[in-house]
Each structure stands twice: as structure tokens, then as C-alpha cells.
Write a protein that holds these residues in place. Structure first.
Motif, short mmCIF file in Angstrom:
data_model
loop_
_atom_site.label_atom_id
_atom_site.label_comp_id
_atom_site.label_asym_id
_atom_site.label_seq_id
_atom_site.Cartn_x
_atom_site.Cartn_y
_atom_site.Cartn_z
N TRP A 76 0.83 -1.20 0.00
CA TRP A 76 0.00 0.00 0.00
C TRP A 76 0.87 1.26 0.00
N ARG A 77 0.28 2.36 -0.45
CA ARG A 77 0.93 3.66 -0.28
C ARG A 77 0.92 4.02 1.20
N VAL A 119 -3.72 -1.37 17.49
CA VAL A 119 -3.82 -1.81 16.09
C VAL A 119 -3.50 -0.66 15.15
N LEU A 120 -4.08 0.51 15.43
CA LEU A 120 -3.83 1.68 14.59
C LEU A 120 -2.37 2.14 14.71
N THR A 121 -1.82 2.05 15.91
CA THR A 121 -0.42 2.43 16.10
C THR A 121 0.51 1.48 15.35
N LEU A 122 0.17 0.21 15.34
CA LEU A 122 0.95 -0.78 14.59
C LEU A 122 1.01 -0.39 13.11
N LEU A 123 -0.13 -0.10 12.51
CA LEU A 123 -0.16 0.31 11.11
C LEU A 123 0.60 1.61 10.89
N ASN A 124 0.41 2.56 11.79
CA ASN A 124 1.09 3.84 11.65
C ASN A 124 2.60 3.70 11.76
N ASP A 125 3.05 2.90 12.72
CA ASP A 125 4.49 2.69 12.89
C ASP A 125 5.12 2.06 11.66
N ALA A 126 4.46 1.02 11.13
CA ALA A 126 5.00 0.33 9.95
C ALA A 126 5.09 1.29 8.77
N ALA A 127 4.05 2.10 8.58
CA ALA A 127 4.04 3.04 7.48
C ALA A 127 5.03 4.19 7.71
N SER A 128 5.11 4.67 8.94
CA SER A 128 5.98 5.81 9.25
C SER A 128 7.44 5.47 9.04
N GLU A 196 6.02 11.25 -4.02
CA GLU A 196 5.74 10.23 -5.03
C GLU A 196 5.91 8.86 -4.39
N GLU A 197 4.86 8.05 -4.44
CA GLU A 197 4.93 6.72 -3.84
C GLU A 197 4.61 5.65 -4.87
N PRO A 198 5.47 4.64 -5.01
CA PRO A 198 5.14 3.52 -5.90
C PRO A 198 4.00 2.69 -5.32
N VAL A 199 3.19 2.15 -6.18
CA VAL A 199 2.05 1.33 -5.76
C VAL A 199 2.24 -0.08 -6.28
N ARG A 200 2.05 -1.07 -5.40
CA ARG A 200 2.24 -2.47 -5.80
C ARG A 200 0.90 -3.19 -6.01
#
Length: 416
Positions: A76-77, A119-128, A196-200
Motif C-alpha cells: 500500500w501507499r 492496532v492503529l499504532t501498529l499500522l502507523n508505525d509500519a508506514a511511518s 511520489e509513492e510507488p504502488v504495488r
């Protein structure tokens, strides 16, 4: 790594805005961290074990969902994830004071909300953590992470003091609203960052969670230097969670200090952490990532020994000892973190950033799920000071393990 002077990362497009968002949300997080623990101890009249259970509930999602969500984040972006999770966390925290005002707040309900927040912090940390390498190039990662740590240390310096004052004036439940507001600000700032973010999403390879999770695990635990660092860090989180769980009830109940004095002691870690983060890049370039991290890990047991030896209730030196111990701990944390993150990000390919981060963080937070309740139970059973010494001995063991491992040779010029 060459000795050339690094660029000012604040001049790189988007980084200053990202730094601002991270610093603002960090400030709010320190308010909530203190407020929730005080809420359990003083408002809900909980024990050290219950403080540990609350801490564990926040990090349980990492243990249960971390590897799965890490694999998905790599597809994901990352900017939309950051915005959505900040908005979600603001909403969750905003509900807690309402439940308290209605008389519906209890430890089980609070644990549910904290777990959803996790759960939200987990997603945020991984993305950040995976977003930073898309804002700055590999040679600038050490400096970028040092800047982020400086912002976090500044927030840590003021956050606990403000939290202590807010908890004293408004009560712990209402103080949580400050963190909710900080996440709203963070979401707005990140949303405006041009990147600019690549999308998979259109990858010809279909989603296979078992395979993709396995790739992340294999990369971390087969890497000659990341692997021992990962194991050492898992151990560090186990013992650190015991220490941080015991610290709040130790200060409030045994040493009989106020929430405001607790905030002052914690703020000392932030002030010293800022100094450590200012020196982190220079130390990392001089000693290498491995040498810098190991030296910092050697300072941490000394810091907590000062806290364990703090004089009892009524002594004018009690707060001084706590502040000195927290200061040494913060100094080590500030100097270490940028070297850890910069090295991890630099040696990991972009396609594996999310999985590398969540692989390590999931097991790190899994250690909190075990260590926080264990620390609380030991404190209730053996006493606060014996529990502190047990965890301090664990810190020493982890440091010696890293010093004997190949991680001691890690350098910031490594690319794989």
C-alpha cells in the motif's frame, strides 16, 4: 562511511512537515502515556499488575497482527495509512473521557480501547518507518532519524511535565484529550506532504501472506548483523517493559510523589534525550552503528541502578535521584535510536521495509506483552526495588550478548 558533512535534512522536500507531524503526535503521546498509568493507579485504584496488563493490551496487536499487517503495508501507499490511522487514534482517545464522565470507564473497557489504539499504532508505525526512506536518500537516513529523535526528545521533555500538570488540574481522563488533538494536527500536516509513492496493487504476483511474511522473517533473521541485533533488541524490550511498568507505581505509591513530580522525573529523560540525539550522528559516524548502540546499552543499566537506589519517601533527594536516572536513560536512548533506525533502513530494500519494521517491532512489542504483566506481578509479589534489580541484570545480559555478536561490526556505510 565517508566523513563528508551530511546535508540539512530539513531542506529536503516534505521532511520538515513530516518531522512536525511526528513531533506533535509524540508530544500528545507522552501526555497519554502518563495519564493512562495515573488513571489506573489513582482513579481506578489499580495495582502494578494492572498497570502491566494495560501496557500489554496496547502492544498485544503487534504480537497477533504485526507480521500480517507488515506484509500488507508493503503493498500500500504509506501516506494514506498515516493519515487514516492518526484520525482513528484521535477518535478512540476522544471517547475515553466521555466514558469516564458517564461512569462507564473500567479497566477491562480501557484495555479494549487501548488494544484498538494499538492496532492503529501498529499500522502507523509500519508506514511511518517505511515512509522515511521515501522522503530522504540512504546517505541522509542517519541524519533524518537523528532529527526525528530530537523532535521526540523535545516532546518528551515538555510532555510529561504538561501531562503532570494537566492530570493534577483536570484529572487523568480529560488529559487524554490533548493527545487526541495532536493526532488531528498530525493527520492534517501529513496529508499535505507532496511525495511520489510507488504502488504495488497491480503486482503480477498474487498476494500470498505466508510467503511474504516468510520473506520478511528470513531477511531479518538471516542477515549477519540484523539478526543478532534483532534478538538483542527483543531481550531489551522484555526487561525495559518491566522497568517502565514498575516505575509509575514505584514513584506514586512507594516513594509517595505526586503526578506532577512524576512528570518532572520523566521530563529529565526527554531533556537528556535531546542532547543524545544531537550527538547521535557524530557518534554513529565515529564508532559505527554497532559501537554506538552497544555503548548506549551499557549506560542504561547504570541509569536504572540510580533509580533503584533512590531514597525513600520524604527525602529531598528522591526526585533528584529519579531525574538523574531518567536523564542518563534518556541520554542513552537519544544517542542510540537514530543509529538503530538509520542502520536498519539503510540495509533493507524498499520492498521489504514494511516487513522488516513490523517483523522486528512485532516481536519487540510481543516482549512487552510478556514483560509488562510479569514486571507488575513481580513488583506486587517481591516488591518494587527487587523487580527493578532483576530487570537491570537483564539489561546487562543483553548488552553483553550484543557486544559479543557480529553486530558490533555494523557500520552506517553497509548497504546489505
Amino acid at each position: 562511511m565517508n566523513g563528508s558533512k551530511p546535508r540539512d535534512v530539513f531542506r529536503l522536500p516534505g521532511f520538515l512537515a513530516f518531522w512536525t507531524a511526528e513531533t506533535v503526535s509524540e508530544f500528545g503521546s507522552y501526555v497519554t502515556t502518563l495519564a493512562l498509568q495515573v488513571l489506573v493507579v489513582l482513579t481506578l485504584h489499580g495495582s502494578a499488575t494492572q498497570v502491566g496488563l494495560l501496557n500489554a493490551s496496547r502492544w498485544l496487536p503487534y504480537l497477533v497482527l504485526g507480521l500480517i499487517l507488515g506484509a500488507l503495508v508493503d503493498r500500500w501507499r504509506r501516506k494514506p495509512i498515516l493519515v487514516a490511522t492518526d484520525l482513528g487514534r484521535a477518535l478512540l482517545l476522544g471517547v475515553i473521557p466521555g466514558l469516564w464522565l458517564l461512569g462507564w470507564l473500567s479497566l477491562p473497557i480501557l484495555m479494549v480501547f487501548v488494544a484498538l489504539f494499538g492496532v492503529l499504532t501498529l499500522l502507523n508505525d509500519a508506514a511511518s518507518q517505511s515512509f522515511v526512506p521515501r522522503l530522504v536518500s540512504a546517505p541522509d537516513l542517519l541524519a533524518a532519524n537523528a532529527r526525528l529523535d530530537q523532535g521526540a526528545a523535545t516532546a518528551q521533555t515538555s510532555g510529561p511535565v504538561v501531562a503532570g500538570a494537566l492530570v493534577t488540574a483536570l484529572g487523568a481522563p480529560l488529559a487524554v484529550l490533548v493527545d487526541a488533538a495532536s493526532y488531528l494536527i498530525s493527520a492534517l500536516v501529513v496529508w499535505r506532504i507532496p511525495v511520489e509513492e510507488p504502488v504495488r496493487a497491480k503486482s503480477p504476483v498474487p498476494l500470498n501472506l505466508r510467503r511474504e511474511i516468510g520473506e520478511g522473517l528470513a531477511y531479518v533473521y538471516r542477515h549477519p548483523r540484523l539478526a543478532p541485533f534483532a534478538w538483542g533488541t527483543h531481550g531489551w524490550f522484555l526487561f525495559n517493559s518491566m522497568l517502565t511498568t514498575v516505575f509509575t507505581p514505584f514513584v506514586l505509591l512507594e516513594l509517595e510523589l505526586t503526578a506532577f513530580q512524576l512528570g518532572i522525573a520523566l521530563a529529565a529523560a526527554g531533556g537528556a534525550g535531546l542532547l543524545g540525539s544531537l550527538a547521535a550522528a557524530r557518534i554513529g559516524r565515529a564508532w559505527g552503528a554497532g559501537g554506538a548502540v552497544i555503548a548506549c546499552r551499557a549506560l542504561m543499566p547504570l541509569a536504572w541502578a540510580v533509580i533503584a537506589l533512590a531514597p525513600g519517601a520524604g527525602s529531598p533527594w528522591t526526585l533528584v535521584a529519579l531525574a538523574v536516572g531518567q536523564g542518563l536513560y534518556g541520554l542513552a536512548m537519544g544517542a542510540s535510536n537514530a543509529n538503530e533506525m538509520g542502520y536498519r533502513q539503510a540495509v533493507t530494500p524498499d520492498a521489504l521495509q514494511g516487513r522488516m519494521n513490523t517483523t522486528m517491532r512485532s516481536l519487540n512489542r510481543g516482549m512487552i506483552v510478556v514483560g509488562a504483566p510479569a514486571g507488575g506481578w513481580l513488583a506486587d509479589t517481591l516488591g518494587y526495588r527487587p523487580t527493578l534489580w532483576i530487570a537491570i541484570a537483564g539489561f546487562v545480559a543483553v548488552m553483553l550478548f550484543l557486544a559479543a555478536s557480529p553486530f558490533r561490526h555494523a557500520r552506517h556505510g553497509d548497504t546489505a
